[in-house]
Design an enzyme around this catalytic site. Structure first.
Site, mmCIF file in Angstrom:
data_model
loop_
_atom_site.group_PDB
_atom_site.id
_atom_site.type_symbol
_atom_site.label_atom_id
_atom_site.label_comp_id
_atom_site.label_asym_id
_atom_site.label_seq_id
_atom_site.Cartn_x
_atom_site.Cartn_y
_atom_site.Cartn_z
ATOM 1 N N HIS A 91 0.939 -1.261 0.152
ATOM 2 C CA HIS A 91 -0.091 -0.083 0.225
ATOM 3 C C HIS A 91 1.003 1.202 -0.055
ATOM 4 O O HIS A 91 1.826 1.191 0.626
ATOM 5 C CB HIS A 91 -0.863 -0.073 1.280
ATOM 6 C CG HIS A 91 -1.968 0.885 0.991
ATOM 7 N ND1 HIS A 91 -1.772 2.481 1.375
ATOM 8 C CD2 HIS A 91 -3.166 1.192 0.763
ATOM 9 C CE1 HIS A 91 -2.823 3.161 1.196
ATOM 10 N NE2 HIS A 91 -3.859 2.321 0.647
ATOM 11 N N GLU A 160 -3.761 2.213 -7.455
ATOM 12 C CA GLU A 160 -4.234 3.154 -6.761
ATOM 13 C C GLU A 160 -3.436 4.323 -6.810
ATOM 14 O O GLU A 160 -2.137 4.377 -6.338
ATOM 15 C CB GLU A 160 -4.076 2.761 -5.130
ATOM 16 C CG GLU A 160 -5.087 1.602 -4.803
ATOM 17 C CD GLU A 160 -5.465 1.697 -3.307
ATOM 18 O OE1 GLU A 160 -6.474 1.702 -2.902
ATOM 19 O OE2 GLU A 160 -4.591 1.366 -2.568
HETATM 20 P P1 PGA Z 1 -9.345 6.059 0.029
HETATM 21 O O1 PGA Z 1 -8.082 5.026 0.479
HETATM 22 O O2 PGA Z 1 -10.397 5.434 -0.297
HETATM 23 O O3 PGA Z 1 -9.546 6.881 1.580
HETATM 24 O O4 PGA Z 1 -8.941 7.304 -0.749
HETATM 25 C C1 PGA Z 1 -7.959 4.105 -0.457
HETATM 26 C C2 PGA Z 1 -6.685 3.339 -0.275
HETATM 27 O O5 PGA Z 1 -5.950 3.891 0.390
HETATM 28 O O6 PGA Z 1 -6.780 2.138 -0.469
#
Ligand code: PGA
Length: 245
Positions: A91, A160
């Protein structure tokens, strides 16, 4: 129609009593959550309570794990410390705040693949990297840690973009499609068709009930990794309500 997965990454938003409180609310409206593909990622310390309180069969995962399985590693948590469905690795908050590089993430991925849990590998570029036209090379480098052979294991790659996480700045569907196509092509060059059947692609970054419906229109998306909106019961409920399957 394929079933969309919702992965609820609670990060460190909820303590034990708030986690149980959310689960109690979910149990009270369980019909909505039945037969949906939902994975909840509580803080490590709240996993036991969440499992004990859940009245329905949702999947539970870990947000991260140690590279080791057991031993003298104070303060860390092993993938085999509790029975879970999946584990997030790489992440961007781990990469950036905890300075985890590809080498550590590769070891974590290896630890998950050596366990019964399915890995969710997060990848994505920062705004600076995007502005410097480095997105594809960052994605290539983050994907370079994938094993040569998946040996029949499931794998999820969650795209992401770091600039979309927690910012409310969601990329256009065209941009997400372009990036997921790029990722899919990279995966096609690495894996056989049989392996590819076990690989899912998620999008994550500021997903909420207001944009989910539109994002589902991106054909390559198999699921969403959702942070803050998943840690609030009303917002989470509104998200799940929009799932057709
Ligand atoms: P968020 O986070 O939905 O708060 O933008 C997504 C993530 O970090 O997986």
């Amino acid at each position: 129609m394929k079933q969309i997965t919702i992965a609820a990454n609670w990060k460190m938003y909820l303590d034990e009593s708030s986690s149980v409180d959310l689960i109690d609310k979910l149990n009270a409206e369980k019909e909505l959550f039945l037969n949906k593909d939902i994975i909840i990622f509580p803080s490590h310390t709240c996993i036991r309570s969440v499992k004990d309180h859940l009245d329905i069969d949702l999947k539970i995962g870990m947000q991260d794990c140690d590279i080791h399985n057991k031993g003298a590693f104070t303060g860390s948590s092993s993938i085999s410390s509790i029975d879970i469905h999946s584990c997030i690795v790489g992440h961007s908050e781990r990469r950036i705040i905890y300075k985890e590089g590809n080498d550590v993430i590769a070891e974590k991925l290896g630890a998950v693949l050596a366990s019964k849990a399915d890995p969710i590998l997060c990848i994505g570029e920062t705004l600076e990297e995007k502005n410097d036209n480095l997105t594809e090379s960052i994605i290539n480098s983050q994907l370079s840690i994938l094993p040569k052979d998946l040996k029949g294991r499931n794998l999820t790659v969650a795209y992401e973009p770091v600039w979309a996480i927690g910012s409310g700045d969601v990329p256009s569907n065209e941009y997400i499609h372009q990036m997921l196509s790029y990722i899919k092509n990279r995966l096609k060059s690495l894996y056989s068709d049989t392996d590819l059947e076990n690989i899912k692609l998620f999008y994550g970054g500021s997903v909420d009930a207001d944009n989910l419906n539109n994002l589902i229109g991106v054909e390559l998306i198999d699921g969403f990794l959702i942070g803050s909106a998943s840690a609030n019961f009303e917002k989470f409920k509104d998200i799940v309500k929009q799932l057709k399957l």
